[in-house]
Design a protein around this motif. Structure first.
Motif, PDB file in Angstrom:
ATOM      1  N   ALA A   1      96.564 -26.986  72.632  1.00 46.47           N
ATOM      2  CA  ALA A   1      96.755 -26.010  71.558  1.00 46.47           C
ATOM      3  C   ALA A   1      95.770 -24.868  71.744  1.00 46.47           C
ATOM      4  O   ALA A   1      94.608 -24.951  71.354  1.00 46.47           O
ATOM      5  N   THR A   2      96.233 -23.810  72.399  1.00 47.65           N
ATOM      6  CA  THR A   2      95.367 -22.684  72.727  1.00 47.65           C
ATOM      7  C   THR A   2      95.552 -21.547  71.742  1.00 47.65           C
ATOM      8  O   THR A   2      96.598 -21.398  71.119  1.00 47.65           O
ATOM      9  N   ARG A   3      94.514 -20.728  71.637  1.00 50.06           N
ATOM     10  CA  ARG A   3      94.551 -19.563  70.757  1.00 50.06           C
ATOM     11  C   ARG A   3      93.844 -18.398  71.444  1.00 50.06           C
ATOM     12  O   ARG A   3      92.829 -18.595  72.130  1.00 50.06           O
ATOM     13  N   VAL A   4      94.362 -17.207  71.263  1.00 51.32           N
ATOM     14  CA  VAL A   4      93.779 -16.013  71.868  1.00 51.32           C
ATOM     15  C   VAL A   4      92.744 -15.419  70.918  1.00 51.32           C
ATOM     16  O   VAL A   4      93.092 -14.950  69.831  1.00 51.32           O
ATOM     17  N   LEU A   5      91.479 -15.440  71.342  1.00 51.00           N
ATOM     18  CA  LEU A   5      90.427 -14.817  70.542  1.00 51.00           C
ATOM     19  C   LEU A   5      90.493 -13.295  70.629  1.00 51.00           C
ATOM     20  O   LEU A   5      90.218 -12.603  69.654  1.00 51.00           O
ATOM     21  N   ALA A   6      90.849 -12.801  71.811  1.00 51.17           N
ATOM     22  CA  ALA A   6      90.957 -11.347  72.002  1.00 51.17           C
ATOM     23  C   ALA A   6      91.725 -11.068  73.281  1.00 51.17           C
ATOM     24  O   ALA A   6      91.624 -11.827  74.249  1.00 51.17           O
ATOM     25  N   GLU A   7      92.484  -9.988  73.273  1.00 50.95           N
ATOM     26  CA  GLU A   7      93.075  -9.517  74.519  1.00 50.95           C
ATOM     27  C   GLU A   7      91.956  -9.025  75.429  1.00 50.95           C
ATOM     28  O   GLU A   7      90.954  -8.470  74.967  1.00 50.95           O
ATOM     29  N   GLY A   8      92.154  -9.201  76.740  1.00 52.96           N
ATOM     30  CA  GLY A   8      91.176  -8.709  77.694  1.00 52.96           C
ATOM     31  C   GLY A   8      91.674  -7.524  78.486  1.00 52.96           C
ATOM     32  O   GLY A   8      90.978  -6.527  78.644  1.00 52.96           O
ATOM     33  N   ALA A   9      92.907  -7.642  79.004  1.00 54.16           N
ATOM     34  CA  ALA A   9      93.421  -6.594  79.878  1.00 54.16           C
ATOM     35  C   ALA A   9      94.920  -6.430  79.695  1.00 54.16           C
ATOM     36  O   ALA A   9      95.655  -7.400  79.519  1.00 54.16           O
ATOM     37  N   ARG A  10      95.355  -5.181  79.756  1.00 53.71           N
ATOM     38  CA  ARG A  10      96.768  -4.852  79.814  1.00 53.71           C
ATOM     39  C   ARG A  10      97.057  -4.134  81.120  1.00 53.71           C
ATOM     40  O   ARG A  10      96.173  -3.500  81.702  1.00 53.71           O
ATOM     41  N   ASN A  11      98.279  -4.229  81.549  1.00 57.23           N
ATOM     42  CA  ASN A  11      98.684  -3.626  82.808  1.00 57.23           C
ATOM     43  C   ASN A  11      98.438  -2.118  82.794  1.00 57.23           C
ATOM     44  O   ASN A  11      98.613  -1.455  81.762  1.00 57.23           O
ATOM     45  N   ALA A  12      98.032  -1.607  83.939  1.00 55.45           N
ATOM     46  CA  ALA A  12      97.754  -0.182  84.087  1.00 55.45           C
ATOM     47  C   ALA A  12      98.047   0.205  85.537  1.00 55.45           C
ATOM     48  O   ALA A  12      98.141  -0.663  86.411  1.00 55.45           O
ATOM     49  N   PRO A  13      98.204   1.505  85.803  1.00 54.88           N
ATOM     50  CA  PRO A  13      98.564   1.916  87.165  1.00 54.88           C
ATOM     51  C   PRO A  13      97.591   1.403  88.226  1.00 54.88           C
ATOM     52  O   PRO A  13      96.376   1.514  88.088  1.00 54.88           O
ATOM     53  N   HIS A  14      98.151   0.797  89.262  1.00 55.57           N
ATOM     54  CA  HIS A  14      97.430   0.393  90.465  1.00 55.57           C
ATOM     55  C   HIS A  14      96.208  -0.485  90.188  1.00 55.57           C
ATOM     56  O   HIS A  14      95.167  -0.330  90.831  1.00 55.57           O
ATOM     57  N   MET A  15      96.365  -1.416  89.251  1.00 53.68           N
ATOM     58  CA  MET A  15      95.323  -2.436  89.096  1.00 53.68           C
ATOM     59  C   MET A  15      95.837  -3.807  89.523  1.00 53.68           C
ATOM     60  O   MET A  15      95.089  -4.759  89.618  1.00 53.68           O
ATOM     61  N   MET A  16      97.152  -3.902  89.836  1.00 54.67           N
ATOM     62  CA  MET A  16      97.739  -5.147  90.323  1.00 54.67           C
ATOM     63  C   MET A  16      98.954  -4.775  91.171  1.00 54.67           C
ATOM     64  O   MET A  16     100.071  -4.698  90.678  1.00 54.67           O
ATOM     65  N   ASP A  17      98.721  -4.536  92.455  1.00 58.28           N
ATOM     66  CA  ASP A  17      99.752  -4.000  93.342  1.00 58.28           C
ATOM     67  C   ASP A  17     100.169  -5.001  94.413  1.00 58.28           C
ATOM     68  O   ASP A  17      99.466  -5.969  94.695  1.00 58.28           O
ATOM     69  N   VAL A  18     101.313  -4.715  95.031  1.00 55.89           N
ATOM     70  CA  VAL A  18     101.747  -5.462  96.210  1.00 55.89           C
ATOM     71  C   VAL A  18     101.290  -4.691  97.440  1.00 55.89           C
ATOM     72  O   VAL A  18     101.613  -3.511  97.606  1.00 55.89           O
ATOM     73  N   LEU A  19     100.540  -5.383  98.312  1.00 54.35           N
ATOM     74  CA  LEU A  19      99.996  -4.777  99.518  1.00 54.35           C
ATOM     75  C   LEU A  19     100.591  -5.418 100.762  1.00 54.35           C
ATOM     76  O   LEU A  19     100.896  -6.614 100.776  1.00 54.35           O
ATOM     77  N   VAL A  20     100.711  -4.623 101.819  1.00 52.72           N
ATOM     78  CA  VAL A  20     101.178  -5.107 103.121  1.00 52.72           C
ATOM     79  C   VAL A  20     100.243  -4.557 104.196  1.00 52.72           C
ATOM     80  O   VAL A  20      99.511  -3.586 103.963  1.00 52.72           O
ATOM     81  N   PRO A  21     100.244  -5.175 105.386  1.00 50.75           N
ATOM     82  CA  PRO A  21      99.453  -4.619 106.484  1.00 50.75           C
ATOM     83  C   PRO A  21      99.877  -3.196 106.821  1.00 50.75           C
ATOM     84  O   PRO A  21     101.016  -2.797 106.559  1.00 50.75           O
ATOM     85  N   ALA A  22      98.966  -2.460 107.408  1.00 54.01           N
ATOM     86  CA  ALA A  22      99.240  -1.053 107.708  1.00 54.01           C
ATOM     87  C   ALA A  22     100.462  -0.866 108.597  1.00 54.01           C
ATOM     88  O   ALA A  22     101.204   0.113 108.458  1.00 54.01           O
ATOM     89  N   ASP A  23     100.703  -1.819 109.523  1.00 56.42           N
ATOM     90  CA  ASP A  23     101.818  -1.677 110.462  1.00 56.42           C
ATOM     91  C   ASP A  23     103.083  -2.423 110.021  1.00 56.42           C
ATOM     92  O   ASP A  23     104.032  -2.562 110.790  1.00 56.42           O
ATOM     93  N   SER A  24     103.126  -2.876 108.767  1.00 51.59           N
ATOM     94  CA  SER A  24     104.288  -3.614 108.269  1.00 51.59           C
ATOM     95  C   SER A  24     105.525  -2.720 108.188  1.00 51.59           C
ATOM     96  O   SER A  24     105.434  -1.518 107.901  1.00 51.59           O
ATOM     97  N   LYS A  25     106.686  -3.344 108.417  1.00 46.71           N
ATOM     98  CA  LYS A  25     107.947  -2.614 108.279  1.00 46.71           C
ATOM     99  C   LYS A  25     108.398  -2.524 106.819  1.00 46.71           C
ATOM    100  O   LYS A  25     109.382  -1.852 106.510  1.00 46.71           O
ATOM    101  N   ILE A  26     107.686  -3.222 105.942  1.00 44.62           N
ATOM    102  CA  ILE A  26     108.012  -3.178 104.516  1.00 44.62           C
ATOM    103  C   ILE A  26     107.545  -1.836 103.949  1.00 44.62           C
ATOM    104  O   ILE A  26     106.358  -1.497 104.032  1.00 44.62           O
ATOM    105  N   LYS A  27     108.473  -1.091 103.400  1.00 50.24           N
ATOM    106  CA  LYS A  27     108.153   0.251 102.906  1.00 50.24           C
ATOM    107  C   LYS A  27     108.260   0.371 101.390  1.00 50.24           C
ATOM    108  O   LYS A  27     107.647   1.268 100.801  1.00 50.24           O
ATOM    109  N   GLY A  28     109.047  -0.496 100.760  1.00 47.72           N
ATOM    110  CA  GLY A  28     109.241  -0.377  99.325  1.00 47.72           C
ATOM    111  C   GLY A  28     109.794  -1.650  98.728  1.00 47.72           C
ATOM    112  O   GLY A  28     109.941  -2.671  99.413  1.00 47.72           O
TER     113      GLY A  28
END
Length: 327
Positions: free
Chosen positions: A114-141
């Motif tokens: 039985a958990t309870r939230v005492l306070a929010e800590g963080a909300r999502n914001a630009p570029h604080m939780m991104d998907v990263l790939v190696p520099a030479d990856s073929k993944i572009k988007g």
């Protein structure tokens, strides 16, 4: 050559060992009777993650905000908030800082804790939780991630929840997730064991520095922009037993959240002390939003998204999840 991210948490052992350390080392907090109106328990232990999410915790300690409330707060580093769940359940840890809300909402629904939230800590914001790939990856988007192996800190949790939503909105297929603690993401990405990593700050900046990794998805895209991610979580048992302590902690952390929200310099000053990120990087990394007040309406957004992805089987009342001290 294997890249080693230089964070204190990288030295922690696997989940079982970390849990044992918490259970063995965090106990014995002396319960003291404060002055009239003061906290019932003056010394409390907070399991803290090495993430930007918990900057307010360290600001509160550094600025004496807990001391002002009659509290002595000890921080026990932990890699993943789930590692601290047994210790929280046994009362060896009083609060988890940086606790991802998905885990704790699920625990509340299932009745396992039985958990309870005492306070929010963080909300999502630009570029604080991104998907990263190696520099030479073929993944572009986003569309290139379909079927690819993507590392997340915990499976079926806040990272996959938000990334699935972002990819779905973009009309992209879903990846295959692999559980990898944040401090080890650089190693597995460098060795090619995963195609991409979904990293949070300050690990995000370290990966870019060490591996020249590049961003292919900003985790703050629609429909997850501004979504509540983590916070300061305790148990109903702790609140029932120590209501004045819980209220005092909430007041102190709320004051620190207000500082973090307005003063980036205060966050940048705090980060190197518990993450080992370089001061120059601390001044430039993508930070989460630090809400000065918790919001049932915002938490409802998270609950609805969890219901959509079947991470919850029924609606939870966000007002009942958020701790409100008796007036």
């Amino acid at each position: 050559m294997r890249v080693q991210l230089r964070f204190r948490s990288a030295k922690l052992a696997a989940t079982a060992t970390a849990t044992a350390v918490l259970l063995a080392g965090c106990g014995g907090s002396e319960e003291e009777s404060g002055a009239r109106g003061g906290p019932e328990k003056k010394t409390i232990t907070v399991a803290g993650l090495p993430l930007a999410d918990v900057a307010a915790l360290h600001i509160a300690i550094d600025r004496g905000l807990f001391e002002k409330e009659g509290l002595n707060v000890r921080v026990q580093p932990v890699q993943q908030s789930v590692q601290a769940l047994p210790a929280l359940a046994h009362g060896q840890v009083d609060v988890i800082g940086g606790a991802n809300f998905v885990t704790f909402l699920q625990a509340r629904e299932k009745g396992t804790l039985a958990t309870r939230v005492l306070a929010e800590g963080a909300r999502n914001a630009p570029h604080m939780m991104d998907v990263l790939v190696p520099a030479d990856s073929k993944i572009k988007g986003p569309r290139d991630l379909k079927g690819k192996k993507v590392a997340v800190n915990i499976l079926n949790n806040i990272q996959s929840l938000t990334l699935n939503a972002v990819l779905g909105k973009a009309g992209a297929g879903l990846p295959e997730y692999r559980q990898v603690p944040f401090p080890q993401m650089g190693s597995v990405l460098e060795r090619g064991q995963v195609d991409a990593v979904h990293a949070a700050e300050p690990f995000l900046t370290a990966l870019k520095r060490e591996l020249k990794a590049r961003t292919v998805v900003d985790g703050n895209a629609a429909p997850t922009a501004g979504l509540p991610l983590s916070g300061y979580v305790t148990t109903d048992t702790f609140i029932d037993k120590y209501p004045k302590t819980a209220a005092a902690f909430q007041r102190a952390i709320t004051a620190a959240q207000a500082v973090a929200a307005k003063d980036r310099g205060a966050v940048a000053k705090a980060l190197p002390g518990y993450t080992k990120i370089k001061p120059a990087e601390a001044a430039a990394i993508g930070l989460p939003d630090y809400p000065a007040t918790s919001s049932a309406a915002q938490l409802k957004r998270l609950i609805s998204l969890m219901r959509t992805q079947k991470l919850l089987t029924k609606d939870l009342d966000p007002a009942a999840v958020l701790y409100q001290p008796a007036r």
